[in-house]
Design a protein around this motif. Structure first.
Motif, short mmCIF file in Angstrom:
data_model
loop_
_atom_site.label_atom_id
_atom_site.label_comp_id
_atom_site.label_asym_id
_atom_site.label_seq_id
_atom_site.Cartn_x
_atom_site.Cartn_y
_atom_site.Cartn_z
N ASP A 1 0.84 -1.20 0.00
CA ASP A 1 0.00 0.00 0.00
C ASP A 1 0.87 1.25 0.00
O ASP A 1 0.60 2.21 -0.72
CB ASP A 1 -0.92 0.01 1.22
CG ASP A 1 -1.91 -1.14 1.19
OD1 ASP A 1 -2.25 -1.59 0.08
OD2 ASP A 1 -2.32 -1.59 2.28
N LYS A 2 1.90 1.24 0.81
CA LYS A 2 2.80 2.40 0.87
C LYS A 2 3.52 2.58 -0.46
O LYS A 2 3.71 3.71 -0.93
CB LYS A 2 3.80 2.21 2.00
CG LYS A 2 4.65 3.42 2.24
CD LYS A 2 5.53 3.23 3.46
CE LYS A 2 6.38 4.45 3.71
NZ LYS A 2 7.25 4.25 4.86
N GLU A 3 3.94 1.49 -1.08
CA GLU A 3 4.59 1.57 -2.38
C GLU A 3 3.65 2.18 -3.42
O GLU A 3 4.05 2.99 -4.24
CB GLU A 3 5.05 0.19 -2.83
CG GLU A 3 6.18 -0.37 -2.02
CD GLU A 3 7.48 0.35 -2.24
OE1 GLU A 3 7.73 0.81 -3.38
OE2 GLU A 3 8.24 0.48 -1.27
N ALA A 4 2.38 1.76 -3.39
CA ALA A 4 1.41 2.30 -4.34
C ALA A 4 1.19 3.79 -4.10
O ALA A 4 1.08 4.57 -5.06
CB ALA A 4 0.09 1.54 -4.22
N ARG A 5 1.11 4.19 -2.83
CA ARG A 5 0.94 5.61 -2.52
C ARG A 5 2.14 6.42 -3.01
O ARG A 5 1.97 7.49 -3.60
CB ARG A 5 0.79 5.82 -1.01
CG ARG A 5 -0.57 5.50 -0.47
CD ARG A 5 -0.74 6.03 0.94
NE ARG A 5 0.32 5.63 1.85
CZ ARG A 5 0.27 4.57 2.65
NH1 ARG A 5 -0.78 3.79 2.65
NH2 ARG A 5 1.28 4.29 3.46
N ASN A 6 3.33 5.90 -2.80
CA ASN A 6 4.53 6.63 -3.24
C ASN A 6 4.58 6.73 -4.75
O ASN A 6 4.98 7.76 -5.30
CB ASN A 6 5.79 5.94 -2.72
CG ASN A 6 5.95 6.13 -1.23
OD1 ASN A 6 5.37 7.04 -0.65
ND2 ASN A 6 6.75 5.28 -0.61
N GLU A 7 4.17 5.68 -5.45
CA GLU A 7 4.18 5.73 -6.91
C GLU A 7 3.14 6.71 -7.42
O GLU A 7 3.38 7.45 -8.36
CB GLU A 7 3.92 4.34 -7.48
CG GLU A 7 4.01 4.33 -8.99
CD GLU A 7 4.10 2.93 -9.53
OE1 GLU A 7 3.60 2.73 -10.64
OE2 GLU A 7 4.67 2.06 -8.85
N ARG A 8 1.96 6.72 -6.79
CA ARG A 8 0.93 7.66 -7.19
C ARG A 8 1.40 9.10 -6.97
O ARG A 8 1.17 9.98 -7.78
CB ARG A 8 -0.35 7.41 -6.38
CG ARG A 8 -1.58 7.47 -7.21
CD ARG A 8 -2.83 7.13 -6.43
NE ARG A 8 -2.76 5.80 -5.84
CZ ARG A 8 -3.06 5.53 -4.58
NH1 ARG A 8 -3.48 6.45 -3.77
NH2 ARG A 8 -2.97 4.31 -4.12
N ARG A 9 2.09 9.31 -5.85
CA ARG A 9 2.60 10.64 -5.54
C ARG A 9 3.68 11.05 -6.53
O ARG A 9 3.79 12.21 -6.91
CB ARG A 9 3.17 10.64 -4.12
CG ARG A 9 3.25 12.00 -3.52
CD ARG A 9 3.68 11.94 -2.08
NE ARG A 9 2.66 11.32 -1.25
CZ ARG A 9 2.92 10.48 -0.27
NH1 ARG A 9 4.14 10.15 0.02
NH2 ARG A 9 1.94 9.96 0.44
N ALA A 10 4.48 10.08 -7.00
CA ALA A 10 5.54 10.37 -7.95
C ALA A 10 4.98 10.68 -9.34
O ALA A 10 5.60 11.39 -10.12
CB ALA A 10 6.51 9.20 -8.03
#
Length: 77
Positions: A24-33
């Protein structure tokens, strides 16, 4: 300050915290990027097309159910 026992700084403690994989954190970071100029418009358009497809499929479902109901009444009456 003591002559016999001079002050010696303690070595730093080893502070290790293991890093665990969090999808979930990886997905959030990718969305933010992925955020860049105009990305909100692109996301809005993507969401609107998804919403339109959902509305069309729901409308098609209701039309099919209504047609089945009308045919059922015609056959049984």
């Amino acid at each position: 300050m003591s002559v016999l026992f001079p002050k010696v700084n303690k070595p730093r403690d080893w502070d290790y915290r293991p890093i665990y994989y969090d999808p979930d954190k990886e997905a959030r970071n990718e969305r933010r990027a992925r955020l860049h100029r105009g990305s909100f418009r692109e996301e809005h358009e993507k969401n609107m097309t998804r919403l339109r497809k959902k509305q069309k499929s729901r409308l098609l479902l209701w039309v099919v159910l209504l047609a089945a109901l009308v045919i059922g009444f015609y056959i049984f009456l």
